[in-house]
Scaffold this active site. Structure first.
Site, PDB file in Angstrom:
ATOM      1  CB  SER A 142      27.260 109.692  85.888  1.00 45.03           C
ATOM      2  OG  SER A 142      28.609 109.766  86.313  1.00 45.03           O
ATOM      3  CE1 TYR A 156      26.841 105.709  90.038  1.00 41.54           C
ATOM      4  CE2 TYR A 156      28.461 106.556  88.345  1.00 41.54           C
ATOM      5  CZ  TYR A 156      27.419 106.612  89.509  1.00 41.54           C
ATOM      6  OH  TYR A 156      27.219 108.027  89.763  1.00 41.54           O
TER       7      TYR A 156
HETATM    8  N1  LIG Z   1      28.766 112.729  93.718  1.00 43.89           N
HETATM    9  C1  LIG Z   1      29.382 112.442  92.639  1.00 43.89           C
HETATM   10  O1  LIG Z   1      30.511 112.466  92.197  1.00 43.89           O
HETATM   11  C2  LIG Z   1      28.218 112.021  91.473  1.00 43.89           C
HETATM   12  C3  LIG Z   1      28.734 112.121  90.158  1.00 43.89           C
HETATM   13  C4  LIG Z   1      27.856 111.964  89.337  1.00 43.89           C
HETATM   14  C5  LIG Z   1      26.395 111.415  89.428  1.00 43.89           C
HETATM   15  N2  LIG Z   1      26.096 111.376  90.654  1.00 43.89           N
HETATM   16  C6  LIG Z   1      24.683 110.651  91.145  1.00 43.89           C
HETATM   17  O2  LIG Z   1      24.025 111.713  91.679  1.00 43.89           O
HETATM   18  C7  LIG Z   1      22.879 111.197  92.605  1.00 43.89           C
HETATM   19  C8  LIG Z   1      22.905 111.564  93.926  1.00 43.89           C
HETATM   20  O3  LIG Z   1      24.209 111.165  94.667  1.00 43.89           O
HETATM   21  P1  LIG Z   1      24.960 111.892  95.839  1.00 43.89           P
HETATM   22  O4  LIG Z   1      26.074 112.345  95.177  1.00 43.89           O
HETATM   23  O5  LIG Z   1      23.995 113.142  95.958  1.00 43.89           O
HETATM   24  O6  LIG Z   1      25.177 111.146  97.002  1.00 43.89           O
HETATM   25  P2  LIG Z   1      24.847 111.027  98.420  1.00 43.89           P
HETATM   26  O7  LIG Z   1      25.315 112.161  98.997  1.00 43.89           O
HETATM   27  O8  LIG Z   1      25.205 109.777  98.982  1.00 43.89           O
HETATM   28  O9  LIG Z   1      23.204 110.894  98.323  1.00 43.89           O
HETATM   29  C9  LIG Z   1      22.434 109.769  97.823  1.00 43.89           C
HETATM   30  C10 LIG Z   1      20.988 109.873  98.279  1.00 43.89           C
HETATM   31  O10 LIG Z   1      20.365 108.723  97.719  1.00 43.89           O
HETATM   32  C11 LIG Z   1      19.585 108.141  98.655  1.00 43.89           C
HETATM   33  N3  LIG Z   1      19.482 106.755  98.611  1.00 43.89           N
HETATM   34  C12 LIG Z   1      20.465 105.834  98.258  1.00 43.89           C
HETATM   35  N4  LIG Z   1      19.983 104.544  98.372  1.00 43.89           N
HETATM   36  C13 LIG Z   1      18.598 104.867  98.539  1.00 43.89           C
HETATM   37  C14 LIG Z   1      17.471 103.584  98.480  1.00 43.89           C
HETATM   38  N5  LIG Z   1      17.766 102.325  98.519  1.00 43.89           N
HETATM   39  N6  LIG Z   1      16.186 104.089  98.613  1.00 43.89           N
HETATM   40  C15 LIG Z   1      16.050 105.512  98.807  1.00 43.89           C
HETATM   41  N7  LIG Z   1      17.079 106.333  98.659  1.00 43.89           N
HETATM   42  C16 LIG Z   1      18.444 105.913  98.639  1.00 43.89           C
HETATM   43  C17 LIG Z   1      20.361 108.684  99.849  1.00 43.89           C
HETATM   44  O11 LIG Z   1      19.397 108.546 101.051  1.00 43.89           O
HETATM   45  P3  LIG Z   1      19.156 107.155 102.145  1.00 43.89           P
HETATM   46  O12 LIG Z   1      20.534 106.897 102.488  1.00 43.89           O
HETATM   47  O13 LIG Z   1      18.817 108.255 103.294  1.00 43.89           O
HETATM   48  O14 LIG Z   1      18.391 106.440 101.528  1.00 43.89           O
HETATM   49  C18 LIG Z   1      20.819 109.843  99.576  1.00 43.89           C
HETATM   50  O15 LIG Z   1      19.644 110.639  99.892  1.00 43.89           O
HETATM   51  C19 LIG Z   1      23.284 109.413  92.360  1.00 43.89           C
HETATM   52  O16 LIG Z   1      22.373 108.961  91.560  1.00 43.89           O
HETATM   53  C20 LIG Z   1      24.702 109.542  91.795  1.00 43.89           C
HETATM   54  O17 LIG Z   1      25.055 108.259  91.113  1.00 43.89           O
HETATM   55  C21 LIG Z   1      26.998 111.706  91.757  1.00 43.89           C
END
Ligand SMILES: NC(=O)c1ccc[n+]([C@@H]2O[C@H](COP(=O)([O-])OP(=O)(O)OC[C@H]3O[C@@H](n4cnc5c(N)ncnc54)[C@H](OP(=O)(O)O)[C@@H]3O)[C@@H](O)[C@H]2O)c1
Length: 268
Positions: A142, A156
């Site tokens: 991130s 985080y």
């Molecule tokens: N969205 C943003 O603004 C942003 C910015 C920078 C970085 N990121 C990073 O991008 C990555 C993906 O996030 P996203 O934005 O796509 O969020 P998201 O839409 O909430 O997706 C998160 C994914 O992680 C999985 N997950 C969460 N806890 C888990 C666990 N204990 N075991 C296995 N799977 C798990 C969830 O699946 P289940 O709930 O089905 O397990 C879901 O598929 C993360 O690492 C986040 O920190 C996001």
């Protein structure tokens, strides 16, 4: 770029950035292993991608915050004779509030998923990549991993900074061995992230130019890993933020992050 005959494993493939990685890799012909907790979501995505791209898609429902989960995933794939060529370590979430507001179990689970889990998955799958002389690893970090720590979401930024440094070390160790490693550093990206941690209303007040759709984030990351870029920041706004934070004296950058993040990360 085609990945036909390659196998890609994506953690957190049931939503957001991970689901978009699955779609983008499927469009490039890769066979997929989709990992997350919500099996129904994985099943629906697997059915869609098999039908659209004539690829093999396996799903593994696993909670990667459980310490032996990566071993279980690895053992299942070994038993099935599946060798992973592309690893997208992506599963994650954010925990609003100050450090003492959340109990230790919640912090422990966070570290297990966001730090230990990424390191463990890499430790399991990298040796095979090196032995075969081909691999692609993307850690979804991130912008938070490249700027000062915020108030709220206490671990985080630290977890994401770990991934940047980890990717840099791995890239140095894998240099010339056919394995490229990239830390993808997105800023605000439309996904379920802010719904899961209940900060949607707070971040919705931020200007829209600060947000990106997940598709260009993922396309840029796949391009970056092919080119061997070790740290990749998608989007002009995010690049500007990272540049500014590096250009400013450190205390100024820290003060800006401190002031801004209190609102949308519930740092008070
Ligand atoms: N969205 C943003 O603004 C942003 C910015 C920078 C970085 N990121 C990073 O991008 C990555 C993906 O996030 P996203 O934005 O796509 O969020 P998201 O839409 O909430 O997706 C998160 C994914 O992680 C999985 N997950 C969460 N806890 C888990 C666990 N204990 N075991 C296995 N799977 C798990 C969830 O699946 P289940 O709930 O089905 O397990 C879901 O598929 C993360 O690492 C986040 O920190 C996001």
């Amino acid at each position: 770029m085609t990945y036909r005959e390659k196998w890609a494993l994506i953690t957190g493939a049931s939503a957001g950035i991970g689901a978009v990685f699955a779609k983008a890799l499927a469009a490039r012909g890769a066979n997929l292993v989709l990992v997350a907790r919500r099996e129904d979501r994985l099943r629906a995505l697997a059915d869609e991608l098999r039908a659209a791209h004539a690829i093999d898609v396996r799903i593994i429902a696993a909670d990667l915050a459980v310490d032996d989960a990566p071993d279980t995933v690895f053992a299942r794939l070994k038993a099935d004779g599946v060798d992973i060529d592309i690893l997208v370590n992506n599963a994650g979430f954010g925990m609003p509030g100050v450090y003492t507001e959340n109990d230790w179990q919640a912090h422990r689970d966070f570290i297990e998923l966001m730090v230990t889990g990424y390191a463990h998955m890499t430790h399991l799958f990298l040796p095979g990549m090196l032995a075969r002389g081909y691999g692609r690893i993307i850690h979804v970090s991130s912008v938070a991993g490249l700027v000062a720590g915020s108030s709220g979401h206490t671990l985080y930024g630290a977890s994401k900074a770990f991934l940047v440094s980890f990717a840099q070390s791995l890239a140095a160790e894998c240099d010339g061995k056919g394995v490229n490693v990239t830390a993808l550093c997105p800023g605000f990206t439309y996904s379920e992230f802010h719904d899961v941690n209940d900060t949607r209303a707070l971040v919705s007040a931020l200007p829209k130019y600060m947000f990106m759709a997940p598709e260009p984030v993922v396309e840029g990351a796949l391009d970056a890993v092919e080119k061997g870029h070790v740290v990749y920041v998608p989007g002009a706004w995010n690049k500007f933020v990272v540049w500014l934070m590096k250009a400013l004296p450190r205390p100024w950058g820290a003060a800006i992050v401190r002031g801004q993040s209190k609102s949308f990360r519930r740092g008070d």
